[in-house]
Design an enzyme around this catalytic site. Structure first.
Site, PDB file in Angstrom:
ATOM      1  N   CYS A  71      21.382  29.577 -98.023  1.00  0.00           N
ATOM      2  CA  CYS A  71      22.525  30.245 -98.297  1.00  0.00           C
ATOM      3  C   CYS A  71      23.666  30.378 -96.817  1.00  0.00           C
ATOM      4  O   CYS A  71      24.627  31.148 -96.639  1.00  0.00           O
ATOM      5  CB  CYS A  71      22.344  31.667 -98.773  1.00  0.00           C
ATOM      6  SG  CYS A  71      21.459  32.735 -97.452  1.00  0.00           S
ATOM      7  N   GLU A 112       5.243  34.574-100.923  1.00  0.00           N
ATOM      8  CA  GLU A 112       6.309  35.552-100.855  1.00  0.00           C
ATOM      9  C   GLU A 112       5.759  36.846 -99.946  1.00  0.00           C
ATOM     10  O   GLU A 112       4.443  37.356-100.534  1.00  0.00           O
ATOM     11  CB  GLU A 112       6.860  35.932-102.090  1.00  0.00           C
ATOM     12  CG  GLU A 112       7.883  37.074-102.057  1.00  0.00           C
ATOM     13  CD  GLU A 112       9.140  36.971-101.103  1.00  0.00           C
ATOM     14  OE1 GLU A 112       9.359  37.842-100.412  1.00  0.00           O
ATOM     15  OE2 GLU A 112       9.665  35.732-101.210  1.00  0.00           O
ATOM     16  N   CYS A 158      36.599  40.181 -99.830  1.00  0.00           N
ATOM     17  CA  CYS A 158      37.039  38.862-100.094  1.00  0.00           C
ATOM     18  C   CYS A 158      38.011  38.100 -99.317  1.00  0.00           C
ATOM     19  O   CYS A 158      39.234  38.037 -99.385  1.00  0.00           O
ATOM     20  CB  CYS A 158      37.556  38.749-101.636  1.00  0.00           C
ATOM     21  SG  CYS A 158      36.508  39.321-102.797  1.00  0.00           S
ATOM     22  N   ASN A 208      13.291  28.650 -99.240  1.00  0.00           N
ATOM     23  CA  ASN A 208      14.834  29.223 -99.659  1.00  0.00           C
ATOM     24  C   ASN A 208      14.521  30.310 -98.932  1.00  0.00           C
ATOM     25  O   ASN A 208      14.447  31.512 -99.395  1.00  0.00           O
ATOM     26  CB  ASN A 208      14.547  29.661-101.042  1.00  0.00           C
ATOM     27  CG  ASN A 208      15.874  30.118-101.589  1.00  0.00           C
ATOM     28  OD1 ASN A 208      16.927  30.003-100.918  1.00  0.00           O
ATOM     29  ND2 ASN A 208      15.776  31.058-102.546  1.00  0.00           N
TER      30      ASN A 208
END
Length: 391
Positions: A347, A273, A22, A320
């Site tokens: 992302c 996919e 993190c 995506n």
């Protein structure tokens, strides 16, 4: 989702320098969010587009998946990460995981001891065959409190012991739906192998997102933040409703998240996919959902040139891609397709910006940042692109 303004998350492992996953843990949440927005907008660089309010996240207890390296000994295993010396750092109390995952980790550690599963010694000097068997525990929790556990091992030599103690594990974890043995024989940092042995009657974990339930198989991809994933699909539905496309193509459709949510009366949706397991999951979810319109799925490489006709007939293409983005070739094919609208879920804002630069005929008109990954600089971004009309 009103999570903005939350306090900094306290973590003893971060404070002690044991875990730095993190990287933004010491920053306030409002600061994290503002920095992500500023960085994303600067990368995208489309000053005329409308940026909607960002989707915020819980700052803790949001990760639906734990990827735990197993180290130590069978009698006293650690579940977490490895330090620079290759020794285990136990992170069973990591504050990022959802409660059903956190609660399962001590039980799984006890199972390791009970079944005498020797952790794989990455740092030792022993020959590979003498280094132990157990590599990772991969644990996923659903919104309904069910679990999928994948035990990653070097070989199948421990399978009989795992099966012997499975009744104990199921008694201790009654919400365990799927348990598998994944075989990863390589002496490398690869997380999982190609061979997956299902040890339970069920082989999918249902992830309920409102009216749609997605079925995850062991090797399926799903976003790590269930609440924000649901918000991502809701945004796609809202934006698409205003466009009213009749034909939608979903490239990189995975287990069908976008394709199934975009189903509507009179609309044809096609998902592509490369993973056959993911397509099987999407088809199962479709069969159970009873959705309107015509929905079909096919196994195929989204980047392959064979989808030209399908793309040229679409009113909307959803993409995506993984973190590496679309790449120049697929971006070129989308550019040549003439499709009126593209919906890009990314992302990685950096590869998103690179791909947007390849779309000479498209203008970003709408964007939204979704904070899928608090405490890190990473973010999910949804962008709608509109094809410019030729004069």
């Amino acid at each position: 989702m009103g999570h903005a303004g939350l306090a900094v998350l306290d973590c003893a492992h971060f404070d002690a320098g044991e875990c730095r996953s993190c990287t933004w843990l010491g920053r306030g949440y409002d600061d994290q969010l503002a920095t992500k927005q500023a960085t994303t907008r600067a990368l995208v660089g489309a000053t005329a587009m409308v940026w909607e309010e960002p989707v915020t996240s819980r700052h803790a207890a949001f990760r639906n998946k734990a990827k735990m390296v197993v180290a130590g000994s069978a009698a006293a295993p650690t579940l977490g990460i490895l330090d620079p010396r290759g020794l285990g750092v136990d992170l069973r109390d990591c504050g990022l995981h959802i409660p059903v995952v956190t609660d399962a980790l001590p039980v799984l550690a006890a199972f390791v001891a009970r079944a005498d599963l020797t952790p794989y010694d990455v740092a030792g000097d022993l020959p590979v065959g003498q280094r132990g068997e157990l590599k990772h525990l991969l644990v996923t929790g659903s919104p309904d409190g069910e679990l999928m556990v994948r035990i990653v091992v070097r070989s199948r030599s421990t399978e009989a012991r795992i099966r012997k103690h499975l009744p104990w594990l199921r008694a201790e974890l009654p919400h365990l739906r799927v348990l598998t043995l994944n075989v990863q024989p390589e002496h490398s940092a690869v997380l999982e192998g190609e061979q997956e042995i299902v040890l339970t009657g069920q082989d999918t974990l249902p992830m309920r997102l409102g009216a749609i339930t997605l079925h995850l198989r062991p090797r399926s991809f799903f976003q790590t933040n269930t609440e924000v994933a649901a918000a991502l699909y809701r945004a796609a539905v809202d934006w698409t409703a205003e466009l009213a496309p009749q034909r939608v193509v979903d490239l990189y459709c995975g287990v069908g998240g976008f394709a199934l949510h975009l189903a509507a009366p009179g609309r044809t949706v096609t998902g592509i996919e490369i993973s056959a397991d993911a397509i099987a999951s999407a088809e199962r979810s479709h069969d159970e959902a009873g959705l309107p319109g015509e929905i079909g799925f096919a196994v195929g490489d989204a980047t392959a040139p064979g989808h030209a006709e399908l793309l040229s007939e679409a009113d909307l293409v959803v993409v995506n891609p993984p973190r590496r983005g679309l790449g120049h070739e697929l971006a070129r094919r989308l550019e040549e397709s003439g499709v009126p609208h593209l919906l890009y879920s990314s992302c990685n804002p950096e590869t998103l910006a690179r791909d947007l630069a390849d779309f000479a005929s498209y203008t970003p008109v709408r964007g939204r940042l979704l904070d899928m990954f608090p405490q890190t600089p990473h973010a999910e971004v949804l962008v709608l692109l509109e094809r410019q009309r030729s004069e």
